[in-house]
Design a protein around this motif. Structure first.
Motif, PDB file in Angstrom:
ATOM      1  N   ASP A 216       0.386  -2.899  18.505  1.00  0.00           N
ATOM      2  CA  ASP A 216       1.010  -4.180  18.867  1.00  0.00           C
ATOM      3  C   ASP A 216       0.348  -5.275  18.066  1.00  0.00           C
ATOM      4  OD1 ASP A 216       3.085  -4.107  20.900  1.00  0.00           O
ATOM      5  OD2 ASP A 216       1.579  -2.998  22.069  1.00  0.00           O
ATOM      6  N   TRP A 217       1.098  -5.890  17.183  1.00  0.00           N
ATOM      7  CA  TRP A 217       0.437  -6.924  16.371  1.00  0.00           C
ATOM      8  C   TRP A 217       1.140  -8.275  16.447  1.00  0.00           C
ATOM      9  CZ3 TRP A 217       2.577  -8.223  11.254  1.00  0.00           C
ATOM     10  CH2 TRP A 217       3.728  -7.476  10.916  1.00  0.00           C
ATOM     11  N   HIS A 218       2.290  -8.318  17.080  1.00  0.00           N
ATOM     12  CA  HIS A 218       2.981  -9.580  17.346  1.00  0.00           C
ATOM     13  C   HIS A 218       3.068 -10.485  16.133  1.00  0.00           C
ATOM     14  CE1 HIS A 218       2.426  -8.226  21.417  1.00  0.00           C
ATOM     15  NE2 HIS A 218       1.105  -8.252  21.257  1.00  0.00           N
ATOM     16  N   GLY A 219       3.245  -9.877  14.973  1.00  0.00           N
ATOM     17  CA  GLY A 219       3.380 -10.699  13.765  1.00  0.00           C
ATOM     18  C   GLY A 219       2.070 -11.278  13.254  1.00  0.00           C
TER      19      GLY A 219
ATOM     20  N   GLY B  39       9.844  -0.195  10.828  1.00  0.00           N
ATOM     21  CA  GLY B  39      11.260  -0.357  10.573  1.00  0.00           C
ATOM     22  C   GLY B  39      11.810  -1.542  11.368  1.00  0.00           C
ATOM     23  N   GLY B  40      13.122  -1.612  11.429  1.00  0.00           N
ATOM     24  CA  GLY B  40      13.764  -2.719  12.139  1.00  0.00           C
ATOM     25  C   GLY B  40      13.294  -2.847  13.580  1.00  0.00           C
ATOM     26  N   ASP B  41      13.239  -1.727  14.277  1.00  0.00           N
ATOM     27  CA  ASP B  41      12.827  -1.761  15.684  1.00  0.00           C
ATOM     28  C   ASP B  41      11.428  -2.324  15.837  1.00  0.00           C
ATOM     29  OD1 ASP B  41      15.220  -0.569  16.043  1.00  0.00           O
ATOM     30  OD2 ASP B  41      14.427   1.418  16.565  1.00  0.00           O
ATOM     31  N   GLU B  42      10.532  -1.867  14.964  1.00  0.00           N
ATOM     32  CA  GLU B  42       9.143  -2.313  15.052  1.00  0.00           C
ATOM     33  C   GLU B  42       9.028  -3.803  14.758  1.00  0.00           C
ATOM     34  OE1 GLU B  42      10.057   0.489  13.693  1.00  0.00           O
ATOM     35  OE2 GLU B  42       8.932   2.056  14.723  1.00  0.00           O
ATOM     36  N   PHE B  43       9.731  -4.221  13.698  1.00  0.00           N
ATOM     37  CA  PHE B  43       9.659  -5.647  13.372  1.00  0.00           C
ATOM     38  C   PHE B  43      10.154  -6.477  14.553  1.00  0.00           C
ATOM     39  CE2 PHE B  43       9.538  -4.447   8.765  1.00  0.00           C
ATOM     40  CZ  PHE B  43       8.391  -5.154   8.460  1.00  0.00           C
ATOM     41  N   ALA B  44      11.237  -5.996  15.182  1.00  0.00           N
ATOM     42  CA  ALA B  44      11.801  -6.733  16.308  1.00  0.00           C
ATOM     43  C   ALA B  44      10.825  -6.793  17.478  1.00  0.00           C
ATOM     44  CB  ALA B  44      13.109  -6.067  16.751  1.00  0.00           C
ATOM     45  N   ALA B  45      10.087  -5.694  17.676  1.00  0.00           N
ATOM     46  CA  ALA B  45       9.183  -5.644  18.823  1.00  0.00           C
ATOM     47  C   ALA B  45       7.779  -6.139  18.490  1.00  0.00           C
ATOM     48  CB  ALA B  45       9.105  -4.206  19.348  1.00  0.00           C
ATOM     49  N   GLY B  46       7.554  -6.424  17.226  1.00  0.00           N
ATOM     50  CA  GLY B  46       6.208  -6.853  16.829  1.00  0.00           C
ATOM     51  C   GLY B  46       5.208  -5.716  16.879  1.00  0.00           C
ATOM     52  N   THR B  47       5.673  -4.511  16.547  1.00  0.00           N
ATOM     53  CA  THR B  47       4.783  -3.357  16.590  1.00  0.00           C
ATOM     54  C   THR B  47       4.777  -2.644  15.229  1.00  0.00           C
ATOM     55  OG1 THR B  47       6.542  -1.881  17.331  1.00  0.00           O
ATOM     56  CG2 THR B  47       5.248  -2.976  19.035  1.00  0.00           C
ATOM     57  N   ALA B  48       4.007  -1.573  15.170  1.00  0.00           N
ATOM     58  CA  ALA B  48       3.971  -0.739  13.983  1.00  0.00           C
ATOM     59  C   ALA B  48       3.510   0.637  14.415  1.00  0.00           C
ATOM     60  CB  ALA B  48       3.008  -1.311  12.942  1.00  0.00           C
ATOM     61  N   GLN B  49       3.967   1.650  13.681  1.00  0.00           N
ATOM     62  CA  GLN B  49       3.484   3.001  13.981  1.00  0.00           C
ATOM     63  C   GLN B  49       2.466   3.408  12.936  1.00  0.00           C
ATOM     64  OE1 GLN B  49       6.278   6.263  14.613  1.00  0.00           O
ATOM     65  NE2 GLN B  49       7.856   4.720  15.017  1.00  0.00           N
TER      66      GLN B  49
ATOM     67  N   PHE C 179      10.858   1.351   4.549  1.00  0.00           N
ATOM     68  CA  PHE C 179      11.878   1.702   5.533  1.00  0.00           C
ATOM     69  C   PHE C 179      13.176   0.941   5.312  1.00  0.00           C
ATOM     70  CE2 PHE C 179      11.548   3.854   9.771  1.00  0.00           C
ATOM     71  CZ  PHE C 179      12.905   3.901   9.984  1.00  0.00           C
ATOM     72  N   ASP C 180      13.047  -0.354   5.299  1.00  0.00           N
ATOM     73  CA  ASP C 180      14.217  -1.222   5.260  1.00  0.00           C
ATOM     74  C   ASP C 180      14.131  -2.117   4.028  1.00  0.00           C
ATOM     75  OD1 ASP C 180      16.152  -3.100   5.611  1.00  0.00           O
ATOM     76  OD2 ASP C 180      15.613  -3.627   7.670  1.00  0.00           O
ATOM     77  N   GLY C 181      15.030  -1.894   3.074  1.00  0.00           N
ATOM     78  CA  GLY C 181      14.997  -2.649   1.832  1.00  0.00           C
ATOM     79  C   GLY C 181      15.027  -4.154   2.039  1.00  0.00           C
ATOM     80  N   ALA C 182      15.661  -4.597   3.089  1.00  0.00           N
ATOM     81  CA  ALA C 182      15.779  -6.037   3.339  1.00  0.00           C
ATOM     82  C   ALA C 182      14.450  -6.652   3.774  1.00  0.00           C
ATOM     83  CB  ALA C 182      16.845  -6.293   4.407  1.00  0.00           C
ATOM     84  N   ARG C 183      13.533  -5.786   4.164  1.00  0.00           N
ATOM     85  CA  ARG C 183      12.232  -6.276   4.642  1.00  0.00           C
ATOM     86  C   ARG C 183      11.162  -6.279   3.545  1.00  0.00           C
ATOM     87  NH1 ARG C 183      11.656  -8.916   9.541  1.00  0.00           N
ATOM     88  NH2 ARG C 183      13.063  -7.999  11.088  1.00  0.00           N
TER      89      ARG C 183
END
Length: 446
Positions: A423-426, A400-410, A350-354
């Motif tokens: 919900d994986w909270h990192g 993506g960015g939103d998921e990383f920020a929220a600690g989630t994944a789809q 999703f995000d090259g920076a990640r």
RNA sequence: GUGGCUAUAGCUCAGUUGGUUAGAGCAUCGGUUUGUGGUACCGAGGGUCGCGGGUUCGAGUCCCGUUAGCCACCCCA
């Protein structure tokens, strides 16, 4: 430009087909091992003298042969039985008897092609040598049954006969001398009409009453019990014939005792097998929905496998699964899977920076036993998902960015197009467990 | 190996009694102002008409050969 092409009868295998082949190999391997057969392998090339004059004139003509760089006359194996005979003669002393082996490998025959019939194809053989016990014969039937059942092809029928029944019958008719040509004609009954077979037999100087008797025998149908009774009557007085009928009887009883459904195995007196080395029980198996494809798994008992290579008598019994023919049949029947991936999860880039995060996540999933394909470029999500769906991935992971920020994944089920949020909270362990359970759910739903 | 049928884009096929730059659908790729696939719209790429030769002013279209696929024989997996 050189035109990219393959030789007549030789084929490329694209992922969907290659995966299907590998699945069949896995099934065969599992079943064979389950009965204690051990794997072996032999070279694709043998000295020409090892291969010639073994099967028949036919196999000699079909043999791929050439002179190697050292001036040796060599040939490519056309089946796995002849190399096994050489192997057995060479290594008997190290093997111990009885010896059970399986061998799944490519063989080559330079004959004309047809559906399910190629010049390069795979066979999956298994044999037990060094014993004349009927238990080994029974085991062959059980393995063939388990194999075809495990492949999940729907209906199939194993057709059984015994060469001794045929020999007894021919003996009584005074045709023992000409068993080869007579049996070959008789063997066509499934494909040609009764009249055509009768005409062919007559052309081979078989007297009319004998023709009638042969056809009557070959066309016998019915429950195993009635078949055995009638065959017994037909060959009564022939020691050989009676032995054959008795062998079939005990075989059927054994199969029933081992739990083989009664409708899977039938006695078919027209099954003869062209190969000369069979001496006892013979077997062929067919797809109920596609009998014209021919036998997909055939075998039988032979008295002496390696007589040409050693003085030690090596009786045995075994059969061969025609992997590529079976595959051709499955494709024709629409049982072929379209899946083109061997992995479980498609991880969207999703995000090259990640990148480091994606690599970490992929590694964690793989460590937990899941196959993960990570897309190499941060391309549009839609395109990535489209490719993943086409390849047949059960699930995609979108972070993506939103998921990383929220600690989630789809986690997206690619078959149903439905996503669930994890919900994986990192915490990678939480993510891995959740993906694992989602994947299981997706697979079982499909 | 012998005989029959077939051969046009990646796939399925059109292509008039031989006549100008060979078409369609699907697929592929790109786009519809850059976070979500099977639907819609726009656009692009892609065909030595299996290959070689012949007949003809002119052949995807006729003839011969060849290669490959399918079918039958044979044999088998």
């Amino acid at each position: 430009m050189i035109e990219p092409r393959t030789l007549k009868g030789f084929r490329d295998h694209l992922p969907a087909q290659a995966l299907a082949r590998e699945r069949l190999l896995d099934v065969a391997r599992r079943v064979y091992r389950g009965y204690g057969f051990a794997p072996i392998d032999t070279p694709a090339l043998e000295y020409l003298e090892i291969l010639t004059g073994k099967g028949s004139e036919e196999t000699d003509k079909q043999l791929y042969r050439f002179t190697d760089h050292g001036g040796r006359d060599v040939g490519m194996r056309f089946d796995l039985t002849v190399p096994f005979a050489r192997f057995a003669a060479q290594h008997v002393h190290d093997l111990g008897l009885p010896f059970k082996r399986y061998h799944m490998a490519t063989v080559w025959r330079g004959e004309n092609t047809q559906r399910g019939r190629y010049r390069e194809f795979m066979q999956c053989d298994f044999d037990t040598i060094g014993t004349t016990s009927p238990v080994a014969d029974l085991e062959m039937v059980l393995v063939v049954h388990d194999l075809l059942a495990a492949i999940g092809i729907g209906g199939f029928t194993i057709r059984l006969n015994d060469r001794r029944v045929l020999a007894g019958m021919l003996g009584r008719l005074g045709l023992a001398e000409r068993s080869g040509t007579v049996l070959r004609s008789l063997d066509k009954l499934g494909k040609a009409t009764r009249e055509a077979v009768a005409a062919e037999l007559a052309a081979h100087q078989v007297a009319a009453p004998a023709v009638e008797a042969l056809l009557e025998m070959a066309e016998l149908r019915g429950t195993p019990q009635s078949m055995l009774a009638r065959l017994g009557a037909l060959v009564s007085g022939s020691e050989q014939g009676e032995a054959g009928v008795a062998a079939l009887e005990s075989l059927l009883a054994g199969a029933t005792a081992a739990g083989v459904p009664a409708d899977r195995v039938v006695v078919d007196p027209s099954i003869a097998r062209g190969l000369d080395y069979y001496t006892g029980i013979v077997l062929e198996s067919f797809l109920d929905e596609l009998p014209a494809l021919g036998s997909i798994c055939s075998g039988g008992r032979y008295d002496n496998l390696a007589g040409l290579y050693t003085k030690q008598p090596l009786p045995g019994v075994g059969a061969s699964l025609g992997l590529d023919r079976l595959l051709a049949g499955l494709e024709e029947l629409g049982h072929a899977s379209k899946v083109e991936t061997a992995a479980d999860v498609f991880l969207v880039h999703f995000d090259g920076a990640r990148l480091p995060d994606y690599l970490r996540i992929a590694a964690a999933l793989r460590a937990a036993g899941m196959g993960v394909e990570f897309f190499p470029e941060p391309k549009k999500v839609g395109q990535q998902l489209k490719l993943a769906a086409r390849r047949g991935f059960p699930g995609a992971l979108v972070i993506g960015g939103d998921e990383f920020a929220a600690g989630t994944a789809q986690f997206k089920n690619l078959a149903t197009q439905q996503s669930v949020t994890i919900d994986w909270h990192g915490d990678l362990r939480v993510l891995v467990d959740a993906v694992h359970s989602q994947l299981e759910a997706a697979k079982h739903a499909g």
